[in-house]
Design a protein around this motif. Sequence first.
Motif, mmCIF file in Angstrom:
data_model
loop_
_atom_site.group_PDB
_atom_site.id
_atom_site.type_symbol
_atom_site.label_atom_id
_atom_site.label_comp_id
_atom_site.label_asym_id
_atom_site.label_seq_id
_atom_site.Cartn_x
_atom_site.Cartn_y
_atom_site.Cartn_z
ATOM 1 N N ASP A 356 0.795 -1.258 -0.001
ATOM 2 C CA ASP A 356 -0.022 0.233 0.012
ATOM 3 C C ASP A 356 0.675 1.212 -0.079
ATOM 4 N N HIS A 357 2.028 1.213 0.444
ATOM 5 C CA HIS A 357 3.023 2.117 0.434
ATOM 6 C C HIS A 357 4.348 1.609 0.921
ATOM 7 N N GLY A 358 5.622 2.634 1.052
ATOM 8 C CA GLY A 358 6.840 2.118 1.319
ATOM 9 C C GLY A 358 6.780 2.487 2.930
ATOM 10 N N GLY A 359 8.074 3.031 3.180
ATOM 11 C CA GLY A 359 8.411 3.499 4.831
ATOM 12 C C GLY A 359 9.913 3.949 4.616
ATOM 13 N N PHE A 360 10.141 4.451 5.826
ATOM 14 C CA PHE A 360 11.405 5.323 5.945
ATOM 15 C C PHE A 360 11.892 4.856 7.438
ATOM 16 N N ASP A 361 12.973 4.749 7.633
ATOM 17 C CA ASP A 361 13.679 4.340 8.945
ATOM 18 C C ASP A 361 13.623 5.607 9.864
ATOM 19 N N VAL A 362 14.174 5.152 11.147
ATOM 20 C CA VAL A 362 14.284 6.397 12.159
ATOM 21 C C VAL A 362 15.205 7.299 11.851
ATOM 22 N N PRO A 363 15.052 8.515 12.098
ATOM 23 C CA PRO A 363 16.037 9.475 11.425
ATOM 24 C C PRO A 363 17.345 9.354 12.452
ATOM 25 N N GLU A 364 17.048 8.949 13.553
ATOM 26 C CA GLU A 364 18.342 8.748 14.343
ATOM 27 C C GLU A 364 19.306 7.643 14.005
ATOM 28 N N ARG A 365 18.730 6.655 13.222
ATOM 29 C CA ARG A 365 19.909 5.753 12.949
ATOM 30 C C ARG A 365 20.026 6.163 11.464
ATOM 31 N N LEU A 366 19.482 6.637 10.723
ATOM 32 C CA LEU A 366 20.110 7.401 9.266
ATOM 33 C C LEU A 366 20.982 8.336 9.389
ATOM 34 N N ASP A 367 20.854 9.145 10.504
ATOM 35 C CA ASP A 367 21.989 10.123 10.778
ATOM 36 C C ASP A 367 23.278 9.590 11.077
ATOM 37 N N ILE A 368 23.317 8.520 11.463
ATOM 38 C CA ILE A 368 24.636 7.638 11.743
ATOM 39 C C ILE A 368 25.043 6.738 10.650
ATOM 40 N N GLN A 369 24.180 6.748 9.807
ATOM 41 C CA GLN A 369 24.360 5.757 8.372
ATOM 42 C C GLN A 369 24.395 6.574 7.179
ATOM 43 N N GLY A 370 24.983 7.421 7.345
ATOM 44 C CA GLY A 370 25.379 8.124 5.918
ATOM 45 C C GLY A 370 24.189 9.077 5.257
ATOM 46 N N LEU A 371 23.218 9.420 6.273
ATOM 47 C CA LEU A 371 22.070 10.473 5.829
ATOM 48 C C LEU A 371 21.836 11.422 6.904
ATOM 49 N N PRO A 372 22.974 12.636 7.106
ATOM 50 C CA PRO A 372 22.913 13.331 8.076
ATOM 51 C C PRO A 372 21.808 14.344 7.815
ATOM 52 N N HIS A 373 21.122 14.455 6.797
ATOM 53 C CA HIS A 373 19.949 15.351 6.696
ATOM 54 C C HIS A 373 18.687 15.043 7.062
ATOM 55 N N ALA A 374 18.637 13.620 7.244
ATOM 56 C CA ALA A 374 17.500 13.057 7.954
ATOM 57 C C ALA A 374 17.014 13.715 9.303
ATOM 58 N N ALA A 375 16.131 14.001 9.512
ATOM 59 C CA ALA A 375 15.251 14.730 10.788
ATOM 60 C C ALA A 375 14.076 14.540 10.917
ATOM 61 N N ARG A 376 13.655 15.026 12.409
ATOM 62 C CA ARG A 376 12.120 14.866 12.715
ATOM 63 C C ARG A 376 11.652 16.386 12.307
ATOM 64 N N ALA A 377 10.428 16.453 11.971
ATOM 65 C CA ALA A 377 9.775 17.587 11.650
ATOM 66 C C ALA A 377 9.606 18.370 12.817
ATOM 67 N N VAL A 378 10.020 19.905 12.694
ATOM 68 C CA VAL A 378 9.832 20.924 13.953
ATOM 69 C C VAL A 378 8.735 20.875 14.442
ATOM 70 N N PRO A 379 8.265 21.019 15.759
ATOM 71 C CA PRO A 379 6.794 21.251 16.208
ATOM 72 C C PRO A 379 6.284 22.472 15.777
ATOM 73 N N ALA A 380 7.008 23.398 15.112
ATOM 74 C CA ALA A 380 6.365 24.627 14.649
ATOM 75 C C ALA A 380 5.463 24.370 13.555
ATOM 76 N N LEU A 381 5.641 23.048 12.887
ATOM 77 C CA LEU A 381 4.883 22.614 11.633
ATOM 78 C C LEU A 381 3.696 22.005 12.009
ATOM 79 N N VAL A 382 3.275 21.708 13.235
ATOM 80 C CA VAL A 382 2.047 20.916 13.624
ATOM 81 C C VAL A 382 1.082 21.851 13.311
ATOM 82 N N PRO A 383 -0.082 21.333 12.700
ATOM 83 C CA PRO A 383 -1.189 22.493 12.185
ATOM 84 C C PRO A 383 -1.582 23.501 13.193
ATOM 85 N N GLU A 384 -1.980 22.872 14.469
ATOM 86 C CA GLU A 384 -2.328 23.873 15.449
ATOM 87 C C GLU A 384 -1.297 24.914 15.883
ATOM 88 N N ALA A 385 -0.023 24.547 15.831
ATOM 89 C CA ALA A 385 1.023 25.721 16.041
ATOM 90 C C ALA A 385 1.156 26.645 14.974
#
Length: 569
Positions: A356-385
């Motif tokens: 039905d779709h793919g998926g993506f790994d946790v950014p904390e593991r990606l960061d140490i496995q060659g993908l340092p720009h992987a990150a979690r969305a900042v709270p300021a982007l939450v719709p209510e904020a």
Amino acid sequence: MRVRARLLTFLALSAFPLGLAGCATAPAQSVSPPLAAAPIPAAEPAAVPSGPPRLIVAISVDQFSADLFAQYRSRYTEGLRRLQQGAVFPAGYQSHAATETCPGHSTILTGDHPARTGIIANNWFDLGAARDKKSIYCAEDETKAASDPKDYVASVGHLLVPTLGDRMKAADPRTRSVAVAGKDRAALMMGGRTLDQVYWWKGSGFATLEGRTLGPSALAENEAVAAQLAVPAAAMPLPGDCTAMDRPIQAGKVTVGTGRFARGAGEANQFRISPALDAATVDLAKKVIAEMDLGTGAATDIIAVGLSATDYIGHATGTEGTEMCIQMHALDHAVGDLLSFLESRGIDYQVVLTADHGGFDVPERLDIQGLPHAARAVPALVPEALGKAIAERLKIAVKGPLILGDAPFGDLYFNRALTARQKTQVFGELKREALAQPQVAAVFSAAEIAATPPPTGSPETWTLIQRARASYYAPRSGDAVMLLKRAIVPIPVPAPGYTATHGSPWDYDRRVPMLFFRPGMTGFEQPNAVETVDIAPTLAALIGLSSEPGAFDGRCLDLDPGAATTCAR
């Protein structure tokens, strides 16, 4: 029998009764998935298939990305190895932007993008809904109140188009159509409105639609599951090829990467987030096939099987730890178990397996496995904020949130009290505010998306707004759509069971494998892009089910590698 015009067909299908078929009960079987099963023995050469298959088996593996398939395909020794002997399309696309479970499942057996199925997301908002809760779940009947206020009444009512099973039953009522899955939205979106039996995991066993009773197979499977839950489950042994992944990763307060699926007695939630769920789903599918004697009737039958454990494990632990590695081995065995069962009964079957779709790994593991720009969305982007910041800047006072949304991406809905002028102002500020964040790729208004023609051509070339257009259905879509950049995970704060996710417009979420297999067929691999909406017209052609021009968004894929074709000329 020719299927009539699309709308008339669907209206007729909607009026069909939802009866239950029942025969003898199959013996109860264990739902425990073996860990490192031996390779299945080579099958006896099968006769070259001729005529339509007697049973279509459509398997969806939730969150089974093309990346996971590529990573593990050489390691499979059972069912997924067997399927690679057929027609392999490693670059299938869930072409739309809203790469979630409900929209993805809605494309597989309808042949239509979410813009036509109406299933634009797992949840959308109806700000005019009579009830206090404005969020609408894709597989609920919001007009009915469940006995438990936290529960809902499951329904396929939001699906706007017929599934392949619906079309088959309209053409020949002797067809039996069944769906079994780990999630209700998988079973219902693949199965459709005219299912003879439908079951999904709920709580600590399998459930069915309101007004129906569990058939003998579901009752037997629930007894088997209850017996398994009554005792603790030991940690599963780690296959040798998984040892390199055995390292703890800290995602917020959650540690992932070293799990083995041990659980205590009665821990049904841990059962769900483990390979045991897929094993139970396959076991139930086998019971139903035997009970109804599918694949032996006067017409071709169809069963949809939704294997959901990969998704639950991916959300809870990511895609690159021991948990997913164990699951890939268990999935291979579960698929092999189902294929062996079909062949033991002498059924002439055609299987398709996709996701039905793919998926993506946790950014904390990606960061140490060659993908340092992987990150979690900042709270300021939450719709209510976002809405709060914009309301303060524009000095707009309304009752309730200014902007509603399910997450810090996707469809965003503006407060209904706004005037047209205020909505224009809010969108302008939303675009300015969001694009000022380096994590945001694009913000589109509903008007911009609606003005974009439905996309055509190869899906990997579609622009972001074209991907959003394939997910757009005006009565349910938001006032705006916000899309994050690659490798930005829309979970600001990880929590137990929810550390990684999907839903982006990027290929790690859009690209999935598509495997077609029928014993005796000549296999081939076609690496160029195809779409999951191509599955339904391909299967329809195999069984000689004609349809009017434009019935599907997808096209028939020729599964014969020679001069002959499995598609109508």
